[in-house]
Design a protein around this motif. Structure first.
Motif, PDB file in Angstrom:
ATOM      1  N   VAL A   1      -2.187  -7.143   2.117  1.00  0.00           N
ATOM      2  CA  VAL A   1      -1.147  -6.115   2.070  1.00  0.00           C
ATOM      3  C   VAL A   1       0.017  -6.538   2.953  1.00  0.00           C
ATOM      4  CG1 VAL A   1      -0.596  -3.692   2.505  1.00  0.00           C
ATOM      5  CG2 VAL A   1      -2.849  -4.326   1.625  1.00  0.00           C
TER       6      VAL A   1
ATOM      7  N   LEU B   1       0.857  -1.183   0.000  1.00  0.00           N
ATOM      8  CA  LEU B   1       0.000   0.000   0.000  1.00  0.00           C
ATOM      9  C   LEU B   1       0.899   1.242   0.000  1.00  0.00           C
ATOM     10  CD1 LEU B   1      -2.841   1.287   0.270  1.00  0.00           C
ATOM     11  CD2 LEU B   1      -2.532   1.183   2.750  1.00  0.00           C
TER      12      LEU B   1
ATOM     13  N   CYS C   1      -8.490  -2.696   0.404  1.00  0.00           N
ATOM     14  CA  CYS C   1      -7.637  -3.777  -0.104  1.00  0.00           C
ATOM     15  C   CYS C   1      -8.198  -5.135   0.290  1.00  0.00           C
ATOM     16  CB  CYS C   1      -6.209  -3.605   0.418  1.00  0.00           C
ATOM     17  SG  CYS C   1      -5.347  -2.135  -0.191  1.00  0.00           S
TER      18      CYS C   1
END
Length: 367
Positions: A128, A54, A121
């Motif tokens: 992530v 990210l 996400c």
């Protein structure tokens, strides 16, 4: 020998870099690794073996390099930035980019925004693994040089090091003009543009700002002979808990008196909690207004530096509205101030009369 070199040198990982946008369809992504380089906008691709990172947008990050007292814990890092950012420590998430002696290079981001991005996400089914600031993607520069990345027509990102090797980051809205503040004019800048840098730092070596993986479960195997020691520890723990509860009961009257001194007489703990909540909200609102005023003042200073014919005549703040009156020998530039207010997430009423410009910022209407 070539097969031995290939066996000793692992293949580079394929990274999926995700940079949040104002909405899921406006997110940007980059697939980078080996001979692969693809980019796009909207929902990212999902391919086997890729690692996900990210990327925190540059304009959403705060970068500070400051001394830290010995023994400072990771969860105490936000306390160092509370006065600088004028935000409560619990409202930000703080990570470390580098540590040199007692100097910490810290990056902070709003906790609510970070949780919202991670949730998006997760909705896409992506795990992530790393979290990096956008500036970390740029390679390190030698002392006295800088990289200037024109990411869009509205935003310029700069990363450089002064002659003292001190790292500097800058997210510059182009609405403020082309004159960058110090120390950027003194640095030799290499400029480029694009949605992503043409050359990235070595991603495997970049430190992640936050620990995102779930902790592993710890499995313990206790021998039979240790059960007596474990039982004794449990009894001792119960005795300590009893002593602690007794002390808490004795301190209850003192705590109640302290709460009454702050909130005034109350009839129940619920009323005391509501009074404390109102006080805390008032303090948070005051801190927010102070931070907004500081942002407007900085934008005004930079605007006046690029326009010597203008000067500030009067200013005032009534608790919600920040008023400024400017006078100059050139036609007023209302559109620029509308753009600056949009960059600061504020609403502004700009009125031009003759050679005067009246600006009213509604701080209570911040989004």
């Amino acid at each position: 020998m070539k097969w031995l070199e290939r066996w000793q040198s692992p293949r580079p990982s394929t990274w999926l870099l995700l940079r949040p946008g104002p909405e899921p369809s406006r997110w940007n992504w980059l697939l980078e690794g080996g001979q692969v380089r693809e980019e796009g906008e909207g929902p990212p691709p999902c391919r086997a073996g890729m690692r996900v990172a990210l990327i925190l947008p540059g304009q959403q990050c705060s970068h500070c390099q400051l001394p830290a007292p010995p023994g400072l814990k990771r969860e105490e890092w936000p306390l160092l930035l509370e006065e600088r950012l004028l935000q409560p420590a619990e409202s930000i998430r703080c990570g470390c980019v580098s540590r040199q002696g007692t100097q910490l290079e810290l990056v902070s981001v709003d906790r609510a925004l970070l949780e919202q991005w991670l949730a998006q996400c997760a909705d896409w089914g992506l795990n992530v693994e790393r979290c990096w600031a956008e500036f970390q993607l740029l390679p390190e520069t030698p002392a006295g040089t800088a990289l200037c990345w024109q990411r869009s027509t509205e935003l310029l990102l700069c990363k450089g090091a002064t002659a003292q090797a001190r790292q500097h980051w800058l997210a510059w809205p182009t609405a403020l003009g082309a004159n960058l503040p110090a120390p950027w004019p003194s640095l030799q800048c290499q400029a480029f543009e694009g949605n992503w840098p043409p050359r990235l730092a070595v991603l495997e070596r970049l430190p992640s700002l936050f620990e995102l993986r779930a902790p592993r479960r710890l499995q313990l195997s206790i021998a039979r002979g240790h059960w007596r020691l474990l039982a004794a520890c449990m009894v001792l723990g119960m005795l300590c808990s009893g002593l602690w509860l007794t002390q808490q009961w004795r301190q209850n009257a003192l705590y109640k008196a302290q709460v009454v001194a702050v909130t005034g007489p109350v009839d129940s703990p619920r009323q005391a909690a509501q009074a404390l909540k109102r006080l805390r909200q008032a303090q948070d609102s005051q801190r927010l207004h102070l931070r907004q005023i500081a942002q407007v003042q900085l934008a005004l200073e930079q605007w006046l530096q690029s326009r010597p014919a203008w000067h500030l005549v009067a200013s005032g703040f009534d608790g919600q509205r920040l008023r400024m009156r400017l006078h100059g020998d050139q036609p007023p530039d209302i559109d620029t101030w509308q753009s600056i207010a949009g960059q600061l997430d504020l609403k502004v009423e700009a009125t031009a009369v003759a050679r005067e410009l009246q600006l009213v910022f509604d701080l209570g209407a911040a989004s």
